[in-house]
Scaffold this active site. Structure first.
Site, PDB file in Angstrom:
ATOM      1  N   ASP A 178       0.755  -1.325   0.032  1.00  0.00           N
ATOM      2  CA  ASP A 178      -0.785   0.054   0.225  1.00  0.00           C
ATOM      3  C   ASP A 178       0.549   0.996  -0.157  1.00  0.00           C
ATOM      4  O   ASP A 178       1.676   0.940   0.969  1.00  0.00           O
ATOM      5  CB  ASP A 178      -0.898  -0.100   1.144  1.00  0.00           C
ATOM      6  CG  ASP A 178      -1.984   1.094   0.934  1.00  0.00           C
ATOM      7  OD1 ASP A 178      -3.247   1.003   1.819  1.00  0.00           O
ATOM      8  OD2 ASP A 178      -2.060   1.873   1.093  1.00  0.00           O
ATOM      9  N   ASP A 206      -3.962   2.337  -4.886  1.00  0.00           N
ATOM     10  CA  ASP A 206      -2.192   2.539  -4.689  1.00  0.00           C
ATOM     11  C   ASP A 206      -2.213   1.076  -3.536  1.00  0.00           C
ATOM     12  O   ASP A 206      -1.165   1.130  -2.560  1.00  0.00           O
ATOM     13  CB  ASP A 206      -2.432   3.478  -3.818  1.00  0.00           C
ATOM     14  CG  ASP A 206      -3.384   3.187  -2.491  1.00  0.00           C
ATOM     15  OD1 ASP A 206      -3.864   3.016  -1.933  1.00  0.00           O
ATOM     16  OD2 ASP A 206      -1.639   3.984  -1.752  1.00  0.00           O
ATOM     17  N   GLU A 207      -2.662   0.030  -3.876  1.00  0.00           N
ATOM     18  CA  GLU A 207      -2.681  -0.629  -3.391  1.00  0.00           C
ATOM     19  C   GLU A 207      -2.881  -2.238  -4.029  1.00  0.00           C
ATOM     20  O   GLU A 207      -3.590  -2.471  -4.724  1.00  0.00           O
ATOM     21  CB  GLU A 207      -3.661  -1.362  -2.158  1.00  0.00           C
ATOM     22  CG  GLU A 207      -3.684  -1.584  -1.228  1.00  0.00           C
ATOM     23  CD  GLU A 207      -5.294  -2.078  -0.204  1.00  0.00           C
ATOM     24  OE1 GLU A 207      -5.673  -2.569   0.838  1.00  0.00           O
ATOM     25  OE2 GLU A 207      -6.251  -0.475  -0.747  1.00  0.00           O
TER      26      GLU A 207
END
Ligand code: TTP
Ligand code: MG
Length: 397
Positions: free
Chosen positions: A11, A106-107
């Site tokens: 993350d 974003d993960e």
């Protein structure tokens, strides 16, 4: 027996804000809030860790963020820039496993079972991945490794920013079970209240609680929660092509009368683009591959697809790409009976699903046409698909 898996969760730290700090070095080490302008009515998409010290959070109205952090720098979201950074991150992750599943902008989860034999390897792989992201993108991320997705994500959150947390199965009782149930993904406030009344406070409490008892008080969610707490059934990571199979969104239209009139063909392409665009946005997807297929009167079928370095979700973009693809293959003056558009290579790149409001903001802040799209989607949500249509359709449909 199947080998126990090792799942890595990655993350990015304060993702949008860190990108802005990277691109404007004077902002490094300073409170930065992304998502709206002071005086505006928007909400913060995120903020730098420096701004978090003042109590600013994702989802907070900008007006309140200004109150809490008057000296912060407020920056509008730049969706395209973040999407590009997201793709670069995924490119790097792909070097570490054939199974990489992005779950938000974003993960991502990686199945690293095949690349590690012990905790030492896991540390090495985690450090190497972090180093490459830092060197190539000047961004930091946090990484968690455990035997399933849930615990890997919890591990990531244990040390942020720039953390690397590895949890061996032997450590579950010590490190995971004492955590509050709120750490468990998918638990709502209501269920939390019910469980508290039963004296269930920690993940460990749920893990050992009889499953049928949980079912009695929480319905179908009970056994699900029980499994989550034991980390069961969450160790599968879907590779990109496995995802694509499931997650492509398309629509096709058979014409009432075959035609070679390019005005009509363009209009249908536009209508299909709107349909596909809307369905993408509804499910909060965006894709990199656009394909157009069509069938001539004689039933011969053709298709043309192209994969782009950017994600698409806007009607106009899908339309302009589809038109280009179509006319690169279409033999003018030949009559068409069917047209279809599909967007694939689709990822759920828009954030987590718990805050629709903020998610659509990412779409809408990307460019000017975004605001119009948002309004049109809303009108259709309320009044149905026919609530609003382009004037041009009236001539044809
Ligand atoms: P997160 O990973 O939840 O947050 P973050 O990366 O900013 O910070 P952290 O270090 O805690 O991971 O979300 C990723 C990006 O998604 C974030 O930078 C901005 C965007 N986002 C929104 O637009 N709205 C939201 O409500 C959330 C939570 C995130
Ligand atoms: Mg993040």
């Amino acid at each position: 027996m199947n080998k126990k898996k090792r799942i890595m969760h990655v993350d990015m730290d304060a993702f949008f804000a860190s990108i802005e700090q990277r691109d404007q070095p004077l902002l490094k080490g300073k409170p930065v809030i992304v998502g709206g302008e002071p005086g505006g009515r928007g909400v913060a998409a995120t903020c730098s860790y420096e701004a978090r010290k003042f109590g600013v959070k994702s989802g907070m109205p900008i007006a309140l963020a200004v109150k809490k952090c008057p000296d912060g720098t407020f920056i509008r979201t730049n969706g395209k820039k973040y999407m590009y950074a997201s793709m670069r991150v995924i490119e790097i992750l792909n070097r570490y496993s054939p199974k990489v599943e992005p779950t938000s902008i974003d993960e991502a989860y990686l199945d690293v079972t095949g690349s590690v034999k012990d905790r030492e390897d896991e540390r090495k792989i985690g450090e190497s991945l972090k180093r490459e992201i830092r060197r190539e993108l000047e961004l930091t991320c946090s990484v968690g490794i455990a035997s399933n997705r849930i615990f890997a994500k919890i591990a990531t959150n244990m040390k942020k920013p720039d953390g690397l947390t590895i949890i061996a199965d032997e450590e579950l009782e010590k490190k995971i079970y004492p955590l509050p149930i709120s750490e468990l993904i998918g638990i709502g406030k209501k269920s939390e209240g019910i469980l508290k009344n039963l004296g269930i406070k920690t993940i460990g409490d749920i893990a050992v609680y009889p499953e049928n008892e949980l079912e009695r008080v929480l319905g179908v969610n009970g056994p699900l929660l029980s499994k989550l707490a034991r980390g069961e059934g969450s160790d599968r990571v879907l590779a990109f092509d496995e995802e694509e199979e499931v997650k492509s969104i398309g629509s096709e239209h058979t014409l009432e009368r075959d035609t070679c009139d390019e005005n009509i063909i363009n209009m249908i392409l536009l209508k299909l683009s709107e349909k596909v665009g809307r369905r993408l946005r509804e499910s909060r997807f965006a894709g990199r591959t656009v394909a157009v297929k069509f069938r001539y009167s004689d039933f011969s079928s053709f298709s043309k697809r192209c994969t782009y370095p950017f994600f698409v979700w806007e009607d106009n973009k899908i339309y302009s790409i589809s038109k280009k693809l179509f006319y690169s293959v279409y033999k003018r003056t030949k009559k068409i009976r069917l047209l279809g558009i599909t967007v694939s290579g689709v990822v759920k790149s828009y954030l987590n699903t718990n805050n629709n409001k903020i998610q659509t903001e990412l779409f809408t802040n990307c460019n000017k046409s975004g605001k119009l799209l948002k309004t049109i989607d809303l009108l259709k949500d309320i009044h149905g698909e026919m609530a609003i249509a382009r004037a041009a359709y009236l001539k044809i449909l």
